[in-house]
Design a protein around this motif. Sequence first.
Motif, PDB file in Angstrom:
ATOM      1  N   LEU A  51      -3.176   0.613 -11.078  1.00 24.97           N
ATOM      2  CA  LEU A  51      -2.255  -0.305 -10.418  1.00 24.97           C
ATOM      3  C   LEU A  51      -2.842  -1.710 -10.395  1.00 24.97           C
ATOM      4  N   GLY A  77       0.827  -1.208   0.000  1.00 21.68           N
ATOM      5  CA  GLY A  77       0.000   0.000   0.000  1.00 21.68           C
ATOM      6  C   GLY A  77       0.860   1.256   0.000  1.00 21.68           C
ATOM      7  N   THR A  78       1.914   1.237   0.789  1.00 23.16           N
ATOM      8  CA  THR A  78       2.820   2.386   0.838  1.00 23.16           C
ATOM      9  C   THR A  78       3.427   2.668  -0.535  1.00 23.16           C
ATOM     10  N   ARG A 131       9.933   1.268  -1.884  1.00 21.20           N
ATOM     11  CA  ARG A 131       9.248   2.539  -1.652  1.00 21.20           C
ATOM     12  C   ARG A 131      10.059   3.733  -2.142  1.00 21.20           C
ATOM     13  N   LYS A 156       2.130   1.958  -3.351  1.00 16.47           N
ATOM     14  CA  LYS A 156       1.062   2.499  -4.198  1.00 16.47           C
ATOM     15  C   LYS A 156       0.833   3.976  -3.910  1.00 16.47           C
ATOM     16  N   GLY A 157       0.945   4.353  -2.628  1.00 18.27           N
ATOM     17  CA  GLY A 157       0.831   5.766  -2.276  1.00 18.27           C
ATOM     18  C   GLY A 157       1.906   6.591  -2.957  1.00 18.27           C
ATOM     19  N   LEU A 186       1.030   6.865  -6.704  1.00 18.01           N
ATOM     20  CA  LEU A 186      -0.096   7.763  -6.964  1.00 18.01           C
ATOM     21  C   LEU A 186       0.217   9.213  -6.588  1.00 18.01           C
ATOM     22  N   SER A 187       1.239   9.420  -5.751  1.00 21.23           N
ATOM     23  CA  SER A 187       1.673  10.791  -5.471  1.00 21.23           C
ATOM     24  C   SER A 187       2.421  11.379  -6.663  1.00 21.23           C
TER      25      SER A 187
END
Lengths: 296, 296, 296
Positions: C36, C21-22, C132, C24-25, C28-29
Amino acid sequence: VEQVPLVTITTDFGTADGYVGTMKGVILSIAGDARLVDISHEIAPQNVRQAAYVLYTAYPFFPPHTVHLVVVDPGVGSARRPIALCTPAGCFVGPDNGVFSYVIAREPVEAMVELADPRYRLPQVSHTFHGRDIFAPAAAHLAAGVPITALGPPVPDPITFPPPRLEVAAGSIAGEILHADHFGNVITSIGQLVWSGDDLSLEPAFPEAGGTRRERASEAHQTGGGGAVRFQASKATVVVAGRDVCGLHRTYAQVEPGQVLALVGSEGHLEIAVREGSAAQRLGLQPGDLVTLRWR
Amino acid sequence: VEQVPLVTITTDFGTADGYVGTMKGVILSIAGDARLVDISHEIAPQNVRQAAYVLYTAYPFFPPHTVHLVVVDPGVGSARRPIALCTPAGCFVGPDNGVFSYVIAREPVEAMVELADPRYRLPQVSHTFHGRDIFAPAAAHLAAGVPITALGPPVPDPITFPPPRLEVAAGSIAGEILHADHFGNVITSIGQLVWSGDDLSLEPAFPEAGGTRRERASEAHQTGGGGAVRFQASKATVVVAGRDVCGLHRTYAQVEPGQVLALVGSEGHLEIAVREGSAAQRLGLQPGDLVTLRWR
Amino acid sequence: VEQVPLVTITTDFGTADGYVGTMKGVILSIAGDARLVDISHEIAPQNVRQAAYVLYTAYPFFPPHTVHLVVVDPGVGSARRPIALCTPAGCFVGPDNGVFSYVIAREPVEAMVELADPRYRLPQVSHTFHGRDIFAPAAAHLAAGVPITALGPPVPDPITFPPPRLEVAAGSIAGEILHADHFGNVITSIGQLVWSGDDLSLEPAFPEAGGTRRERASEAHQTGGGGAVRFQASKATVVVAGRDVCGLHRTYAQVEPGQVLALVGSEGHLEIAVREGSAAQRLGLQPGDLVTLRWR
């Protein structure tokens, strides 16, 4: 609300192998702007009834333009037909093996076809992965606006399985366990139960069979002297294997942590639970086990 | 960057049952163009602290217009309030049970409300699935642009739990294990540790409590004759249950496969690991266990 | 079809911790409109070969503008290079540890670079979570249209591992087990097998090694008096550990539930299965085990 193509996916593929990702690649190659939502990929291998149940709990909450793709397909490569059907509550794509039984029982079917037209399949169709080669392309084309009738000839005789047990007598309803969820909550076929004040009444979940059953129910109630099935919740007891296991409450919070209770679950079915624990484990319950709700 | 509505989801629902898919259907029925991202659905059942930790590691990496939906809700159906709060780092929707403690400790809260307005719930609210009936609709409406103040009255007194143990003394920092991850890496409350050359210094992760602690820290250091907490990494040892278990390194690659090491993990917390192995299993460590970092 | 940025993600992170999830954040930022898709997050920890295999089964089904992000990275924090490569079948981002071996063997590489430019990393790069801090940002920038050559200097010498065993002799092909899937189906390196009438012929899956092997194959066949490797499926037997375990069929449905069979799987490789059961469990098979396909 803008109407983007929306496809949900339910399989018994698990999520370790890339099979689901591959199907998504196929869908996005056809409908590049499709939105994809996973319902479950942890249906027990080849368990068509479990897939039918999980689909039944989820599809009513999606917009009506959604295409629900279901691939639980023990008969892949055999003569079983690949099908699609559309209803006012959404379209459905998958094998003709009963997985859409609950949808067909609850929704008016506007069209149902066999996925026969090779233009809406991948150019090469394997013998083992119709999810990728037949079902995903059909779902993508449907979501992208291809009319269902273009996909193949009508199917007048889909395979459906009989609805789960639901027998109403004077002072009791007998059913069976449909599903044990992640928390160990056990959901039964006794539904849908609707609260009205302190009473509950029964509106059979699967109307096709409901006809017969409703008659049986009112017959039973005639014995008891009544009309529809309605009873006082505080007088009801859940009986499993001849043993009273618990009473009926409104919420988990009405009992202490660790205590067994029954309640009307989020789909309107009788559910057996342990607050902050697992009823399936504590009581040794499994899908198919008989459950009776009894009142005086 | 176009600003599409973005909702993350964190639950203890697992992914087998269709509950998460159902919530997504609700969100997409309200905000048809919303983008949905799963953070985790494998929070241990009812483990509010674990959910708070996982959320804390993920939310800072999302755009500030993101709505973070968290449903770990042992009190569903009780009097616990459903809430939403907005901060410059994002909005948050879930039960008022402490799950947002770390967010509230780290971010200035601009508004916090109870999800009371029935216009922003599903028409029928069950007693057991507020994720579907209350929280998902609220998150969808917020993401779609409804102002937070429309959702209900202010909440001045949210429930928060005390920050995890972090005690600084002369030559040591004591903390506790917060989480053991998928690899068996064990993350502690000793953070955030920041490298500066070969030294590490401590900037307490949760400022609300950090005030007190920073004072205690400098008091401790006064004993040692210093200002802020700062020490030489090569002289530090990790002590668990009275036993020295390892020294502090910069990366996994600095030890041999199978060897135990400590390092500053990706969230800036002290982490105990086994290269290409599981520290949780090897050392028998669990959340809540005490860990001390000691140096001379 | 509108061309939205599309990123697939394959890791050994599991889905419990919020690490995926991180990432993906982060994506998307950077690329707010990116789509995704998860391929798998259940690659066995640090198992680079399994990741390479799963990627190989999935990437060909995605649109060519897709960026495939793979983070299975036992060497995180060491000197191993972070890389990106582009081919006509898609771009790929991950560690330079062999995980792209099968892609490099099958697709013409247009460009391959080291992810060195700090403008395309997060401002702070940790020692433990390059997924990340380095890989997700690179994938997002690539998907959003940054040319691959902007990301860093060329990599002329990527690490690749040797292709899996595939040895053709007169009347047999020897290979090894690559993967056991969620159903317990066991996929071998004997591929790709192509049906033509009742015969099968072999087109080695990984052409780089295929050259040698095709020669060896025709040499073998010269012994037998033939040209390409081609044999009658009905005469073939699968041999494991010196024991004949089953014959070759077209579909699961050609044997009874519970029976062992071999077939050509959905990627064109020889697969050993048990209808509605697990071949991996029944026969005790594991990746790396030797399998021979023999015919007369």
